[in-house]
Structures are given as structure tokens and as C-alpha cells.
Design a protein around this motif. Structure first.
Motif, PDB file in Angstrom:
ATOM      1  N   LEU A 211     -11.726  44.048  21.077  1.00  0.00           N
ATOM      2  CA  LEU A 211     -12.019  43.083  22.130  1.00  0.00           C
ATOM      3  C   LEU A 211     -13.496  43.100  22.513  1.00  0.00           C
ATOM      4  O   LEU A 211     -14.125  42.039  22.640  1.00  0.00           O
ATOM      5  N   LYS A 212     -14.068  44.290  22.685  1.00  0.00           N
ATOM      6  CA  LYS A 212     -15.468  44.377  23.108  1.00  0.00           C
ATOM      7  C   LYS A 212     -16.399  43.783  22.059  1.00  0.00           C
ATOM      8  O   LYS A 212     -17.411  43.145  22.402  1.00  0.00           O
ATOM      9  N   TYR A 213     -16.082  43.988  20.785  1.00  0.00           N
ATOM     10  CA  TYR A 213     -16.921  43.407  19.742  1.00  0.00           C
ATOM     11  C   TYR A 213     -16.820  41.883  19.754  1.00  0.00           C
ATOM     12  O   TYR A 213     -17.828  41.178  19.595  1.00  0.00           O
ATOM     13  N   ALA A 214     -15.602  41.347  19.948  1.00  0.00           N
ATOM     14  CA  ALA A 214     -15.427  39.897  20.018  1.00  0.00           C
ATOM     15  C   ALA A 214     -16.179  39.317  21.211  1.00  0.00           C
ATOM     16  O   ALA A 214     -16.767  38.235  21.118  1.00  0.00           O
ATOM     17  N   GLN A 215     -16.175  40.031  22.338  1.00  0.00           N
ATOM     18  CA  GLN A 215     -16.914  39.559  23.511  1.00  0.00           C
ATOM     19  C   GLN A 215     -18.410  39.487  23.222  1.00  0.00           C
ATOM     20  O   GLN A 215     -19.090  38.539  23.626  1.00  0.00           O
ATOM     21  N   SER A 216     -18.920  40.476  22.498  1.00  0.00           N
ATOM     22  CA  SER A 216     -20.349  40.456  22.163  1.00  0.00           C
ATOM     23  C   SER A 216     -20.670  39.342  21.177  1.00  0.00           C
ATOM     24  O   SER A 216     -21.738  38.716  21.267  1.00  0.00           O
ATOM     25  N   LEU A 217     -19.755  39.074  20.219  1.00  0.00           N
ATOM     26  CA  LEU A 217     -19.976  37.984  19.269  1.00  0.00           C
ATOM     27  C   LEU A 217     -20.108  36.643  19.984  1.00  0.00           C
ATOM     28  O   LEU A 217     -20.952  35.814  19.642  1.00  0.00           O
ATOM     29  N   MET A 218     -19.278  36.429  20.985  1.00  0.00           N
ATOM     30  CA  MET A 218     -19.245  35.150  21.685  1.00  0.00           C
ATOM     31  C   MET A 218     -20.153  35.122  22.903  1.00  0.00           C
ATOM     32  O   MET A 218     -20.247  34.095  23.585  1.00  0.00           O
ATOM     33  N   GLY A 219     -20.799  36.250  23.193  1.00  0.00           N
ATOM     34  CA  GLY A 219     -21.689  36.292  24.344  1.00  0.00           C
ATOM     35  C   GLY A 219     -20.965  36.128  25.666  1.00  0.00           C
ATOM     36  O   GLY A 219     -21.468  35.486  26.585  1.00  0.00           O
ATOM     37  N   LEU A 220     -19.778  36.716  25.775  1.00  0.00           N
ATOM     38  CA  LEU A 220     -18.955  36.557  26.971  1.00  0.00           C
ATOM     39  C   LEU A 220     -19.164  37.659  28.000  1.00  0.00           C
ATOM     40  O   LEU A 220     -18.643  37.569  29.113  1.00  0.00           O
ATOM     41  N   GLY A 221     -19.881  38.715  27.623  1.00  0.00           N
ATOM     42  CA  GLY A 221     -19.999  39.844  28.538  1.00  0.00           C
ATOM     43  C   GLY A 221     -18.667  40.562  28.670  1.00  0.00           C
ATOM     44  O   GLY A 221     -18.079  40.987  27.670  1.00  0.00           O
ATOM     45  N   ASP A 222     -18.174  40.669  29.907  1.00  0.00           N
ATOM     46  CA  ASP A 222     -16.867  41.289  30.133  1.00  0.00           C
ATOM     47  C   ASP A 222     -15.746  40.269  30.257  1.00  0.00           C
ATOM     48  O   ASP A 222     -14.602  40.638  30.542  1.00  0.00           O
ATOM     49  N   ALA A 223     -16.049  38.994  30.061  1.00  0.00           N
ATOM     50  CA  ALA A 223     -15.045  37.936  30.208  1.00  0.00           C
ATOM     51  C   ALA A 223     -14.285  37.724  28.904  1.00  0.00           C
ATOM     52  O   ALA A 223     -14.641  38.243  27.843  1.00  0.00           O
TER      53      ALA A 223
END
Length: 417
Positions: A211-223
Motif C-alpha cells: 500500500l505505501k509503495y502504491a501511495q508513493s507511485l500515485m503521489g497520494l501521501g497517506d491517502a
């Protein structure tokens, strides 16, 4: 006259039918037709039950029962949403996801895939995905490493294996794609840390990353951009996901499994109904062969019936004699068909696998259907329903010939003899 006498006579007439070769053949054809129809109908209904079971256990075990998808802004308060969902009666649990559509590069081209970022501890509460992969593969989705777990089907299709590196291309951010402009796709290199095998189309179109890697890929932060839910009763998913969605304060899309996979359930139910009607008609045709058998039996036994009637056998008892004779065809056929159908249904998967090995042809292609084998689940109420249908039809078919037999005039029958 007591009732056991007509039953006894009917049984003797049934056993004596071999004296007439043609009558014996018609009787055999009707019994065989009933047996075949009953066996095939039990087999088909068991297969449909198997498809329903696999749909719920495999497909709906991995596909979300319901989803909230962020429209404009991602879900920054997803922990509160997860907690809120657990408080709604009928919702078992909720979990955050990050959905990403992109392309995996392979020799000679690209392969479309949906990558889902998951948090294993929370995902295990809403999905049966851990059951379809090794513990090592599941644990590799912890943390924020550039790991990817892919379906075995897509690995085989792309000629990849666990440990290989794969390039994943993402569409450009919306901020880079203005009017009349085409943004540049972003590429990322991921390590294949594991595989899963559900046994169907999901193996060819899905992959999972932390999940954390996917958040970084999409630039979502903690969202996150998706919150999925699991419900206790799958057919309540549409109402429960809408109830959950109405409690939120931001714009979102609401979806459930009946929109994405509901056609599969409807197709199974439609095929089940059509096959039941068609095979019930096959049984009906076989049952009405009993009419021919009894009509000829009545002519053959007219003198014997006339003698019995002069001895005091009542017309009602004569009807019972021929009803018993005809109904025995249905009983024998239903019993033989029931036993054969249960044995075939119980071994359907293994029989289909052996036929596939012998012919080299696969009945269900894994990249098309949600499973790649023929399932079966025997339900007692289906067996009872099928056998009862055959018995009722065979009993109904005996009424007219038996009534005609009871109308025999003893004097005319004996005079004609």
C-alpha cells in the motif's frame, strides 16, 4: 377385495411384460429415457451449484463485495471510514486500497494490468487472497518496497518468474496533460516477489503491491483512492455499500459486485432454469412412452382383466393394477437415474480433467472464465426435486390407460377371446 391384491397383480403384469417383445422394448425405452433424464438433470444442477459455490468462494472471495472510489480528492480520512464501516450491521470489515491502471512491458509489446496497493493485515479481513498465495508472497506486500505479486496466468503469458524485474508504465499525471497536450508516461521497475493462483481470469488481469509503495507511485501521501468492504451476505452488498457511501462527506463513486460480476450469477441462474425445463421435458417424453406401453398391455391383458372382474375385482382396483404397472417404470428409471446422476456429479471434476487430458482440449479457458475447471456440488433438495418430478410425471402418464382398462366390458372381452 383388499388393496394388496391389485398391487400384487400390477407387479406380476410388470414382470410378465417380457412375453411381448415389442411391449418389452417400449417399456425399456421409457425406463431408460427417465433414467437418462434424471441422471443428466442431477448432473447439470450439481454443476450449476458448483459454479455458484466457486463464484462465491473464489471470485467473490477476492473481488470486492463493495467499493467506494474517490472522485476528485482521495480519501484522507480512510482510517475513520474503516472504523465507521465496521459499525454498520451486515458489513464484516473494510480496508484501504490504491487502484492503479497501467501497462507491464513484455518482449514484443505491453500487457494491461490493474495493480492494487494493499495493506496485508487489513486486506486479510476483507479478502481471501492470502489463501491463493504462499506466506512469503503475502509477507512481501508489507512495508514500502517496490515488490509486486502477480497472477500465475500473467506470469506464464509474459514468460516471467518470481525474482525477475518488470517495468510498469503509468499514465502521466493530469497536471501534465493539458488541452492539446500528451503527457509522458512514467515507468517504474518492480521486483516480482511472489505469485498467486486463483484459477481463472483474475490470474491474468490483477497484481498487488504494498500500500505505501502504491501511495508513493500515485503521489497520494497517506491517502487512498479506494475503500473496499466485505459483507456477511453477498446479496445485501448493493444496499450496504450505498448506506456506507451516504454517510461520507465527499464526492465518490459507489460500486458493488453485482455491477462488475453480477452477470455471472445471472447467467448461472438462467442456464440452470433453462436446463431444468429442457431436461424435464425429456423426462416427460420418456414418461409418456408409458402410455404406449400400458395401452398395449391393456389390449394384451383384456381377457385376464375380464376374468378377474367376473370374479369380483372392482373397476377401481383394475385402475390400480395398471397404475402400479406403469408407475414401476418411473420408479425403476428414477432410482437408476438418481444413483447414476449422483455418482457422475460426485466425480464430475475428475472426469472432466481426464477427458481434457485425453483430448488435449480445455473446457474452460482460464483467461476467459472465472475458473478453469468444471465444479460440482450435490444438493439433496435438487435430487429430491428431480426424482419427485420424474415420479409424478410417470404416475400422471398411467392415469388414462388405467382408466381405459377399468372400462373394459367383461362380456365383450371374453367373447372376443
Amino acid at each position: 377385495m383388499s388393496w394388496p391384491l391389485p398391487l400384487t397383480i400390477g407387479w406380476r403384469f410388470y414382470r410378465a411384460r417380457e412375453r411381448s417383445g415389442f411391449v418389452s422394448f417400449i417399456s425399456f425405452a421409457s425406463t431408460s429415457g427417465i433414467a437418462l433424464g434424471v441422471a443428466v438433470l442431477i448432473l447439470v444442477l450439481s454443476a450449476m451449484n458448483g459454479f455458484e459455490t466457486e463464484l462465491e468462494k473464489r471470485l467473490l472471495g477476492v473481488v470486492p463485495h463493495g467499493e467506494l472510489l474517490a472522485a476528485d480528492t482521495p480519501f484522507t480520512t480512510w482510517p475513520q471510514m474503516v472504523e465507521q464501516a465496521s459499525g454498520i450491521e451486515g458489513i464484516v470489515a473494510a480496508a484501504p486500497n490504491v487502484k492503479i491502471q497501467g501497462l507491464l512491458q513484455k518482449p514484443g509489446g505491453f500487457e494491461g494490468v490493474q495493480i492494487t496497493g494493499i495493506e496485508p493485515d487489513l486486506e486479510a479481513k476483507v479478502s481471501r487472497l492470502p489463501q491463493f498465495m504462499s506466506a512469503e508472497s503475502w509477507q512481501s506486500l508489507q512495508g514500502d518496497q517496490a515488490n509486486i505479486v502477480m497472477g500465475q496466468g500473467i506470469l506464464d503469458k509474459m514468460g516471467l518468474k518470481v525474482g525477475d524485474a518488470v517495468t510498469f508504465y503509468l499514465p502521466p499525471p493530469k497536471s501534465q496533460a493539458g488541452l492539446g497536450q500528451i503527457g509522458r508516461a512514467r515507468s517504474h521497475t518492480l521486483t516480482i516477489s511472489g505469485s498467486f493462483s486463483i484459477g481463472g481470469e483474475l490470474d491474468y488481469a490483477n497484481a498487488y503491491v504494498p500500500l505505501k509503495y502504491a501511495q508513493s507511485l500515485m503521489g497520494l501521501g497517506d491517502a487512498v483512492n479506494t475503500v473496499r468492504i466485505r459483507v456477511a451476505r453477498v446479496f445485501e452488498a448493493p444496499s450496504l455499500v450505498r448506506l456506507f457511501g451516504r454517510q461520507q462527506q465527499q464526492l465518490m463513486y459507489v460500486s458493488d459486485w453485482t455491477r462488475t460480476q453480477g452477470h455471472l450469477y445471472q447467467d448461472i441462474q438462467m442456464v440452470r432454469t433453462l436446463m431444468y425445463l429442457v431436461l424435464a421435458l425429456v423426462i416427460a417424453v420418456a414418461c409418456f412412452n408409458i402410455v404406449s406401453t400400458l395401452v398395449m398391455a391393456v389390449r394384451d391383458k383384456a381377457a385376464e382383466i375380464a376374468i378377474l372382474m367376473t370374479m369380483g375385482l372392482k373397476r377401481r382396483a383394475v385402475m390400480v393394477v395398471f397404475i402400479v404397472q406403469g408407475a414401476l417404470n418411473g420408479v425403476v428409471g428414477a432410482v437408476i437415474g438418481g444413483v447414476a446422476g449422483v455418482l457422475l456429479a460426485d466425480n464430475l471434476s475428475s472426469l472432466a480433467a481426464k477427458i481434457e487430458q485425453l483430448t488435449g482440449h480445455q473446457f474452460l479457458s482460464a483467461d476467459v472464465y472465472f475458473i478453469d475447471f468444471l465444479p460440482s456440488r450435490i444438493e439433496v433438495h435438487d435430487i429430491v426435486l428431480v426424482i419427485a418430478t420424474a415420479l409424478v410425471m410417470s404416475l400422471f402418464a398411467t392415469v388414462y390407460p388405467a382408466f381405459r382398462a377399468s372400462r373394459i366390458a367383461p362380456a365383450e372381452a371374453l367373447a372376443g377371446r
